[in-house]
Design a protein around this motif. Structure first.
Motif, PDB file in Angstrom:
ATOM      1  N   TRP A 170      55.694  64.373  25.084  1.00 30.59           N
ATOM      2  CA  TRP A 170      55.339  63.264  25.969  1.00 30.59           C
ATOM      3  C   TRP A 170      55.571  63.651  27.432  1.00 30.59           C
ATOM      4  CZ3 TRP A 170      52.689  59.008  26.333  1.00 30.59           C
ATOM      5  CH2 TRP A 170      52.949  58.104  27.357  1.00 30.59           C
ATOM      6  N   ALA A 219      55.614  54.434  28.993  1.00 34.50           N
ATOM      7  CA  ALA A 219      56.007  55.142  27.780  1.00 34.50           C
ATOM      8  C   ALA A 219      55.883  54.238  26.553  1.00 34.50           C
ATOM      9  CB  ALA A 219      57.432  55.665  27.921  1.00 34.50           C
ATOM     10  N   PHE A 233      52.972  55.877  24.292  1.00 36.87           N
ATOM     11  CA  PHE A 233      53.560  56.926  23.460  1.00 36.87           C
ATOM     12  C   PHE A 233      52.923  56.958  22.076  1.00 36.87           C
ATOM     13  CE2 PHE A 233      56.835  58.356  20.397  1.00 36.87           C
ATOM     14  CZ  PHE A 233      57.136  59.612  20.916  1.00 36.87           C
TER      15      PHE A 233
END
Length: 241
Positions: free
Chosen positions: A33, A77, A81
């Motif tokens: 990530w 995120a 994600f």
């Protein structure tokens, strides 16, 4: 031998062709990530010099693919994600067709989020040659629950659990008999080792003869260390023909 970029706009990637024959094995390497395919350049070069073709895919919301920019903003995120993971799993069959690589000559490798992706693909496609995961997880729902508890967020809703179950390796009816190498730092503060431990436990319950190697690295946080890479090279030479 240097790298070459694909000009496919939908699924761009960088290819490192094998410098010598190693049985035409291809290693597809997925990054973490907020990282980039470029992070694996040095490792890809080493692997190609050892006789492996290496593919570094560009991931959605990263590199040149709708890059969201600030990946470490908590809201970004949390929103992107798992979208990145699920989209990458869905794209895998098209990527292999584009590469013209037979699945039985493809080893999937991923670090951190890339380990989630590689695990998800491995559990959704039959006939792959192998799986290598560094500091990732094959137990998606458990790992997300740990993320949420750490962040003080609500538990997964029923609808979210249904979506996760579509991709969650530990819930997949597919069980590949190809060899797997799972490596994790036992002090990982980003991706809890509990997710991978759960995956190992459930996989071994499904098949006593599962060809699975799980190595923990004492005192190592969320890092892809040199000893891990050496372990990966040794494992490839001795477990994947």
């Amino acid at each position: 031998m240097g790298s070459e970029e694909s000009f496919n706009k939908k699924l761009p990637f960088t290819r490192y062709r094998a410098e010598k024959s190693s049985g035409d094995l291809t290693i597809v390497m997925y990054h973490g990530w907020g990282s980039s395919a470029d992070v694996f350049e040095e490792k890809a070069g080493i692997l190609s010099s050892l006789g492996y073709q290496v593919i570094l895919p560009e991931l959605i919301y990263h590199d040149r693919r709708a890059n969201i920019g600030d990946h470490f903003n908590p809201q970004s995120a949390q929103r992107y994600f798992w979208k990145t993971i699920f989209r990458s799993i869905d794209e895998a069959p098209d990527l292999l067709r584009l590469l013209k690589c037979p699945p039985n000559r493809v080893v999937l490798m991923g670090s951190s989020m890339g380990g989630f992706i590689a695990s998800g693909i491995f559990s959704s496609m039959k006939g792959l040659a192998g799986l290598i995961v560094v500091n990732g997880s094959g137990s998606f729902s458990l790992s997300e629950s740990i993320f949420r508890e750490k962040d003080g967020r609500n538990e997964l809703t029923e609808g979210e659990r249904v979506e996760f179950s579509r991709y969650n390796p530990v819930e997949s009816p597919i069980l590949n008999d190809a060899p797997q190498l799972l490596m994790h730092g036992d002090s990982d503060s980003i991706v809890s080792i509990k997710g991978e431990e759960d995956y190992v436990k459930i996989t071994r319950e499904k098949a006593d003869n599962a060809c699975l190697t799980f190595k923990t690295f004492p005192g190592i946080d969320h890092q892809f260390t040199e000893p891990m890479f050496h372990e990966m090279v040794y494992w490839l030479k001795n477990n994947v023909g």
